[in-house]
Design a protein around this motif. Structure first.
Motif, PDB file in Angstrom:
ATOM      1  N   GLN A   1       0.611  -1.277   0.032  1.00 42.28           N
ATOM      2  CA  GLN A   1      -0.238  -0.048  -0.076  1.00 42.28           C
ATOM      3  C   GLN A   1       0.888   1.338  -0.102  1.00 42.28           C
ATOM      4  O   GLN A   1       0.329   2.398  -0.510  1.00 42.28           O
ATOM      5  CB  GLN A   1      -0.960   0.141   1.264  1.00 42.28           C
ATOM      6  CG  GLN A   1      -0.291  -0.019   2.437  1.00 42.28           C
ATOM      7  CD  GLN A   1       0.040  -1.441   3.054  1.00 42.28           C
ATOM      8  OE1 GLN A   1       0.229  -2.241   2.425  1.00 42.28           O
ATOM      9  NE2 GLN A   1      -0.222  -1.469   4.396  1.00 42.28           N
TER      10      GLN A   1
ATOM     11  N   SER B   1       2.019   3.498  -5.800  1.00 43.73           N
ATOM     12  CA  SER B   1       2.090   4.774  -6.681  1.00 43.73           C
ATOM     13  C   SER B   1       3.008   4.448  -7.785  1.00 43.73           C
ATOM     14  O   SER B   1       3.337   5.005  -8.839  1.00 43.73           O
ATOM     15  CB  SER B   1       2.183   5.863  -6.070  1.00 43.73           C
ATOM     16  OG  SER B   1       3.352   5.884  -5.172  1.00 43.73           O
TER      17      SER B   1
ATOM     18  N   PHE C   1      -7.490  -3.514  -1.998  1.00 47.29           N
ATOM     19  CA  PHE C   1      -6.271  -3.125  -2.760  1.00 47.29           C
ATOM     20  C   PHE C   1      -6.838  -3.032  -4.572  1.00 47.29           C
ATOM     21  O   PHE C   1      -6.290  -2.232  -5.005  1.00 47.29           O
ATOM     22  CB  PHE C   1      -5.212  -4.314  -2.839  1.00 47.29           C
ATOM     23  CG  PHE C   1      -4.156  -4.013  -1.636  1.00 47.29           C
ATOM     24  CD1 PHE C   1      -4.745  -3.602  -0.417  1.00 47.29           C
ATOM     25  CD2 PHE C   1      -2.961  -4.023  -1.902  1.00 47.29           C
ATOM     26  CE1 PHE C   1      -3.777  -3.630   0.648  1.00 47.29           C
ATOM     27  CE2 PHE C   1      -2.108  -3.939  -0.639  1.00 47.29           C
ATOM     28  CZ  PHE C   1      -2.504  -3.469   0.565  1.00 47.29           C
TER      29      PHE C   1
ATOM     30  N   SER D   1      -9.568  -1.326  -5.007  1.00 44.69           N
ATOM     31  CA  SER D   1     -10.007  -0.010  -4.913  1.00 44.69           C
ATOM     32  C   SER D   1      -9.003   1.014  -4.973  1.00 44.69           C
ATOM     33  O   SER D   1      -8.988   2.067  -5.542  1.00 44.69           O
ATOM     34  CB  SER D   1     -11.037   0.416  -3.627  1.00 44.69           C
ATOM     35  OG  SER D   1     -12.182  -0.558  -3.610  1.00 44.69           O
ATOM     36  N   LEU D   2      -7.979   0.731  -4.267  1.00 47.69           N
ATOM     37  CA  LEU D   2      -6.542   1.214  -4.112  1.00 47.69           C
ATOM     38  C   LEU D   2      -6.103   1.353  -5.714  1.00 47.69           C
ATOM     39  O   LEU D   2      -5.332   2.500  -5.955  1.00 47.69           O
ATOM     40  CB  LEU D   2      -5.779   0.633  -3.193  1.00 47.69           C
ATOM     41  CG  LEU D   2      -4.183   1.442  -2.949  1.00 47.69           C
ATOM     42  CD1 LEU D   2      -4.376   3.016  -2.301  1.00 47.69           C
ATOM     43  CD2 LEU D   2      -3.358   0.687  -1.938  1.00 47.69           C
TER      44      LEU D   2
ATOM     45  N   ALA E   1      -8.060   3.495  -8.072  1.00 51.51           N
ATOM     46  CA  ALA E   1      -8.237   5.081  -7.707  1.00 51.51           C
ATOM     47  C   ALA E   1      -6.893   5.545  -8.193  1.00 51.51           C
ATOM     48  O   ALA E   1      -7.052   6.797  -8.670  1.00 51.51           O
ATOM     49  CB  ALA E   1      -7.996   5.008  -6.185  1.00 51.51           C
ATOM     50  N   ASN E   2      -5.684   4.672  -8.475  1.00 50.13           N
ATOM     51  CA  ASN E   2      -4.388   5.458  -8.984  1.00 50.13           C
ATOM     52  C   ASN E   2      -4.318   5.189 -10.286  1.00 50.13           C
ATOM     53  O   ASN E   2      -3.355   6.047 -10.930  1.00 50.13           O
ATOM     54  CB  ASN E   2      -3.293   4.954  -8.091  1.00 50.13           C
ATOM     55  CG  ASN E   2      -3.436   5.690  -6.511  1.00 50.13           C
ATOM     56  OD1 ASN E   2      -2.722   6.613  -6.427  1.00 50.13           O
ATOM     57  ND2 ASN E   2      -3.943   4.801  -5.531  1.00 50.13           N
TER      58      ASN E   2
ATOM     59  N   THR F   1      -7.543  11.624  -9.772  1.00 46.71           N
ATOM     60  CA  THR F   1      -7.494  10.930  -8.418  1.00 46.71           C
ATOM     61  C   THR F   1      -8.196  11.576  -7.337  1.00 46.71           C
ATOM     62  O   THR F   1      -8.683  10.999  -6.689  1.00 46.71           O
ATOM     63  CB  THR F   1      -5.768  10.959  -8.260  1.00 46.71           C
ATOM     64  OG1 THR F   1      -5.520   9.950  -9.458  1.00 46.71           O
ATOM     65  CG2 THR F   1      -5.752  10.023  -7.023  1.00 46.71           C
TER      66      THR F   1
END
Length: 517
Positions: free
Chosen positions: A463, A467, A482, A484-485, A488-489, A515
């Motif tokens: 996490q 990025s 993860f 969704s994570l 989202a990016n 974002t």
């Protein structure tokens, strides 16, 4: 008042020449073997490597194959000081990997062998000790339809417990036969079983041994045994191989004995590992009553009552041994502070034999009372009706847990995700595993080791580093949060999904404005 029904009245079911089977017995032995073997092997390779123990042992075996160290087990390149069990099971798993490659089936072949060998022992013991084919077959059918034994952590996964149960049954049965027949071969099989039980799961291998001491005192044969040179030779054999391993590993891996004490002796017995493993003293008995043996428990209690009134000496002697062993073993694990769902597994083979003895006496008595002419059909039909519900319950348990595996154990979905990726996109061999920084790494580490043998390369992200993913990367994750994570990016293409697992191809990073929205 003794139950008058003899243990040997049935001409159709008795082996006429002691424990020998005839060619005619193949007509029922072949379907019998299929019936008891089916639940053991059915879809066993379809289950992914399971969380905690199985995955750690899988890593131990894979790293043993890689580094060739047969004494010190390793985890992620370092001596494993958390799983401190001796390596007999790991040796077998490593050998299976060497012979058959990295697969779930290869990992579980030693378990399959241990379960089938335990069935064989029960069958052989029924013939050897009681000279009765019905007892031999029925004890196996009862064990294969005992949920407490056929659960995942025992009979279906690459854990220690099936192997442990096999060796406990081996040393107990052969000890009993040694006292009955005074043959040295049984003594040495007993010593071998006890030694390998310790080399399989350490101190757990000794937990049924106190019952043997109580039983030999009950039989009045302790002094006789102590006068035998073979007794001291057996003790020397056990100490050299069983305890010798511990001291050898300590010399190669300093601190090992202290870790054994903390993990297996005072640590687990006197304190619970955590709140999840803390349960009341009657927890195992309640599990047996409500779930794991609910079909068989009433029959067990009836069988024990019948056996205590039984006039056949060998039957009554075994009943005494089994009852003492069950009572003492359940007392030991029930007073321990750390309680795990599968710790009662060694009890079930002995319960199975007690039930087989009791039911056989009752069926033979009923056949005599009803003047049944075709006893073989009567016994076969009665046994199949008796075992039908618990046998079916075991199969339903496998179906239910397989269907819920993804939700219960999301970490286990790394294996299926990689298999589907390999099948659908065989050219993609550079993989990023996206998982929480604090996730227990055994499952993903095993599959990394397995797929590296096929030319795959891996890098790990979490996490905090998500990025840094780049366009074109193939990302495998099993934690739904993860997904969704990542989404989202990044703009990412879902290549496939299976329960909680997702495999993405990163397309491009989302701009800051998108974002933030």
């Amino acid at each position: 008042m003794a139950v008058q029904t003899s243990i040997h009245p049935s001409e159709t079911l008795l082996a006429r020449n002691r424990n020998l089977l005839t060619v005619a017995d193949l007509f029922w032995l072949v379907p019998f073997i299929i019936l008891v073997g089916f639940p053991v092997v059915w879809q066993i390779s379809a289950l992914p490597v399971m969380l905690w123990d199985e995955s750690r042992q899988a890593v131990n075996a894979a790293e043993m194959v890689a580094n060739g160290n047969l004494i010190v087990t390793y985890f992620q390149g370092n001596p494993d000081m958390w799983n401190t069990k001796p390596p007999f099971q790991i040796w077998l798993m490593a050998l299976s990997i060497k012979l058959f490659g990295y697969s779930e089936l290869a990992l579980r072949l030693p378990t399959i062998g241990a379960v089938l060998s335990t069935f064989f022992l029960l069958f052989w013991f029924g013939l050897q000790a009681f000279k009765n084919k019905l007892i031999a077959a029925l004890s196996v059918l009862i064990l294969v339809s005992s949920k407490g034994y056929m659960i995942f952590h025992v009979a279906r996964t690459a854990d220690y417990d099936a192997m442990l149960v096999f060796f406990i049954v081996l040393y107990t049965f052969t000890f009993f036969l040694y006292l009955e027949e005074n043959k040295q071969k049984y003594w040495w099989f007993c010593v071998l079983g006890l030694t390998l039980a310790v080399l399989t799961k350490g101190v757990a291998g000794l937990m049924c041994a106190p019952a043997l001491l109580i039983y030999i005192i009950y039989r009045g044969k302790l002094l006789t045994l102590l006068r035998q040179p073979a007794f001291y030779a057996g003790v020397a054999f056990f100490l050299f191989l069983g305890l010798g391993y511990y001291f050898l590993r300590e010399t190669m891996n300093p601190g090992y004995l202290q870790a054994v004490y903390e993990n297996e002796l005072g640590g687990r017995y006197l304190t619970a590992l955590d709140d999840l493993h803390k349960h009341p003293a009657d927890w195992y008995l309640q599990n047996i009553r409500k779930e794991k043996y609910k079909f068989w428990l009433p029959v067990l209690l009836l069988s024990v009552w019948v056996l205590l009134w039984q006039s056949a000496v060998v039957v009554k002697r075994f009943a005494v041994l089994a009852i003492v062993l069950l009572g003492l073993y359940l007392l030991i694990i029930s007073t321990a502070q750390t309680k795990l769902y599968w710790y009662d597994a060694p009890a079930y083979p002995f319960m199975a034999v007690l039930i087989a003895l009791g039911v056989t006496i009752l069926l033979q008595g009923a056949a005599q009372l009803l003047n049944v002419k075709h006893t073989a059909f009567f016994f076969t039909g009665s046994v199949l009706l008796l075992c039908l519900l618990p046998y079916n319950a075991v199969l339903e348990y496998y179906l239910k847990d397989k269907a819920e595996m993804g939700e219960k154990y999301p970490e286990s979905m790394f294996g299926p995700a990689l298999k589907l990726l390999e099948k659908q996109f065989p050219q993609e061999k550079q993989i990023t595993l996206l998982q929480p920084a604090d996730q227990y790494p055994a499952i993903s580490h095993y599959y990394k080791l397995a797929y590296q043998q096929k030319g795959y390369t891996f890098r790990e992200a979490n996490q905090f580093s998500v990025s840094g993913l780049q366009p074109g990367e193939i990302v495998v994750l099993v934690n739904p949060a993860f997904s969704s994570l990542l989404e989202a990016n990044f703009e990412a293409e879902v290549l496939h999904q299976y329960y909680s697992s997702r495999v993405y191809r990163i397309v491009q990073k989302k701009n800051n404005h998108e974002t933030n929205e």
